[in-house]
Design an enzyme around this catalytic site. Structure first.
Site, PDB file in Angstrom:
ATOM      1  N   SER A 132       0.813  -1.216   0.000  1.00  0.00           N
ATOM      2  CA  SER A 132       0.000   0.000   0.000  1.00  0.00           C
ATOM      3  C   SER A 132       0.845   1.265   0.000  1.00  0.00           C
ATOM      4  O   SER A 132       1.940   1.304   0.589  1.00  0.00           O
ATOM      5  CB  SER A 132      -0.903   0.001   1.242  1.00  0.00           C
ATOM      6  OG  SER A 132      -1.510   1.262   1.445  1.00  0.00           O
TER       7      SER A 132
ATOM      8  N   GLU B 176       0.194   3.679   1.739  1.00  0.00           N
ATOM      9  CA  GLU B 176       0.240   4.138   3.128  1.00  0.00           C
ATOM     10  C   GLU B 176       1.576   3.794   3.781  1.00  0.00           C
ATOM     11  O   GLU B 176       1.917   4.345   4.832  1.00  0.00           O
ATOM     12  CB  GLU B 176      -0.910   3.515   3.930  1.00  0.00           C
ATOM     13  CG  GLU B 176      -2.281   4.088   3.612  1.00  0.00           C
ATOM     14  CD  GLU B 176      -2.481   5.502   4.164  1.00  0.00           C
ATOM     15  OE1 GLU B 176      -1.867   5.845   5.187  1.00  0.00           O
ATOM     16  OE2 GLU B 176      -3.260   6.263   3.556  1.00  0.00           O
TER      17      GLU B 176
ATOM     18  N   TYR C 289      -1.916   0.571  10.437  1.00  0.00           N
ATOM     19  CA  TYR C 289      -2.170  -0.099   9.160  1.00  0.00           C
ATOM     20  C   TYR C 289      -0.927  -0.027   8.270  1.00  0.00           C
ATOM     21  O   TYR C 289      -0.491  -1.033   7.703  1.00  0.00           O
ATOM     22  CB  TYR C 289      -3.356   0.555   8.456  1.00  0.00           C
ATOM     23  CG  TYR C 289      -3.564   0.093   7.035  1.00  0.00           C
ATOM     24  CD1 TYR C 289      -4.169  -1.127   6.754  1.00  0.00           C
ATOM     25  CD2 TYR C 289      -3.154   0.888   5.957  1.00  0.00           C
ATOM     26  CE1 TYR C 289      -4.348  -1.559   5.435  1.00  0.00           C
ATOM     27  CE2 TYR C 289      -3.337   0.472   4.647  1.00  0.00           C
ATOM     28  CZ  TYR C 289      -3.933  -0.749   4.400  1.00  0.00           C
ATOM     29  OH  TYR C 289      -4.101  -1.160   3.103  1.00  0.00           O
TER      30      TYR C 289
END
Length: 331
Positions: free
Chosen positions: A127, A129, A151
């Site tokens: 990801s 992120e 996360y």
């Protein structure tokens, strides 16, 4: 007939990927947690060609049974606790599923290969992120990872574990570092779908406003249908590798609101949006924009759906859904 096992198949990406693989003649096996999972029933109805197997990313033995049942040529690990805001509320569960779950899936693939002698190609859903407090603009495969949420930290663990299994065991294991990708199938807890759903309701008169957090946060948004195509393309390569998948364009939440409200004929939306401190992240990721040059040059991949087309598609889909709900109530 090739066989593919998909974890997280009931999510947005899983559904699009199942359709893509089915269109290419694959036997598609979807891992679903729990026998009475209501999502399994919906999956059977919408994607009747998917062969469902029960399993849990936290239970290695269940994953090994799923591997035996599917005997896959390709494994796509999309399963995760994927809502970033929730990861602060339950960091342990997020870490277990999104991080350790990757290790369990990799180990299940490795053991199945050792037992059967079959070469399996593995895809890990990494990801954007992971970049968090970005150290380089735009972000590419070599950019230093600096996650700013539980996360993101969990995704970094899974990403590096995938690289480790590739280097340690010679597995064909690739990671797609996917930037934000959306669709009408996106969960309503994510900001894009939250906005398009609210805009539809405001246009129909069932809501009068929407509460949001940081309107200046910027993201690189693409269409999920385009991005699952990149996943498949990675596993068709002779050599496994990691790829950034992105549009290379960045847009703010304000721009998202501009496009979404314009679809329903509203130009001045400021009075319809409330700023709520509850929706600010403890550690914000301010700017994400990806450099997908490697994927474009080596895979021949490029996005086909632009930002305005994507948001318009989502608003129109939510208008249809909310209109049908309203018609049902009236009837």
């Amino acid at each position: 007939m090739k066989s593919a096992l998909i974890t997280g198949i009931t999510g947005q990406d899983g559904l699009y990927l199942a359709e893509l693989l089915h269109s290419k003649g694959y036997r598609v096996v979807g891992l679903v947690r729990g026998q009475n999972n209501p999502k399994a029933a919906r999956l059977t109805e919408s994607h009747p060609y998917v062969d469902i197997v029960s399993g849990n990313l936290l239970d290695l033995s269940s994953l090994m049974r799923a591997m035996t049942y599917a005997n896959p040529d390709e494994v796509y690990n999309l399963g995760a606790v994927s809502f970033v805001a929730y990861s602060w509320q339950n960091a342990r569960l997020t870490s277990d599923v999104t991080g350790t779950g990757v290790l369990n899936m990799l180990e299940a693939v490795r053991l199945h290969q050792d037992t059967t002698g079959k070469d399996i190609r593995y895809y890990q859903a990494s990801s954007s992120e992971m970049f968090g407090k970005v150290q380089e603009v735009p972000q590419r495969e070599s950019t230093l990872l600096w996650p700013r949420s539980p996360y993101g930290v969990s995704k970094v663990f899974g990403h590096y574990m995938t690289i480790n299994y590739r280097e340690s065991y010679g597995m064909h294991a690739s990671s797609g570092i996917l930037f934000n990708h959306e669709s009408p199938r996106r969960g309503p807890e994510f900001v894009t779908r939250k906005v398009t759903q609210a805009v539809a309701r405001i246009a129909l008169g069932t809501d009068d406003s929407i509460a949001l957090g940081n309107l200046d946060a910027q993201r690189d948004w693409g269409f999920a249908g385009d991005y699952v195509r990149a996943m498949w393309m990675m596993l068709q390569q002779d050599i496994a590798d990691d790829y950034v998948i992105s549009t290379g364009e960045t847009h703010s939440i304000r721009e998202l609101l501009d496009v979404a409200f314009k679809v329903v004929g509203i130009d001045d939306w400021e009075h319809l949006v409330r700023i709520d401190p509850r929706f600010f992240r403890p550690a914000e990721v301010d700017l994400l924009i990806g450099d997908s040059t490697k994927a474009r040059e080596l895979l021949g991949w490029k996005p086909e759906v632009g930002f305005t087309e994507l948001i318009t598609m989502m608003v129109e889909a939510d208008l249809d859904i909310e209109s049908k709900k309203l018609a049902g109530k009236v009837a």
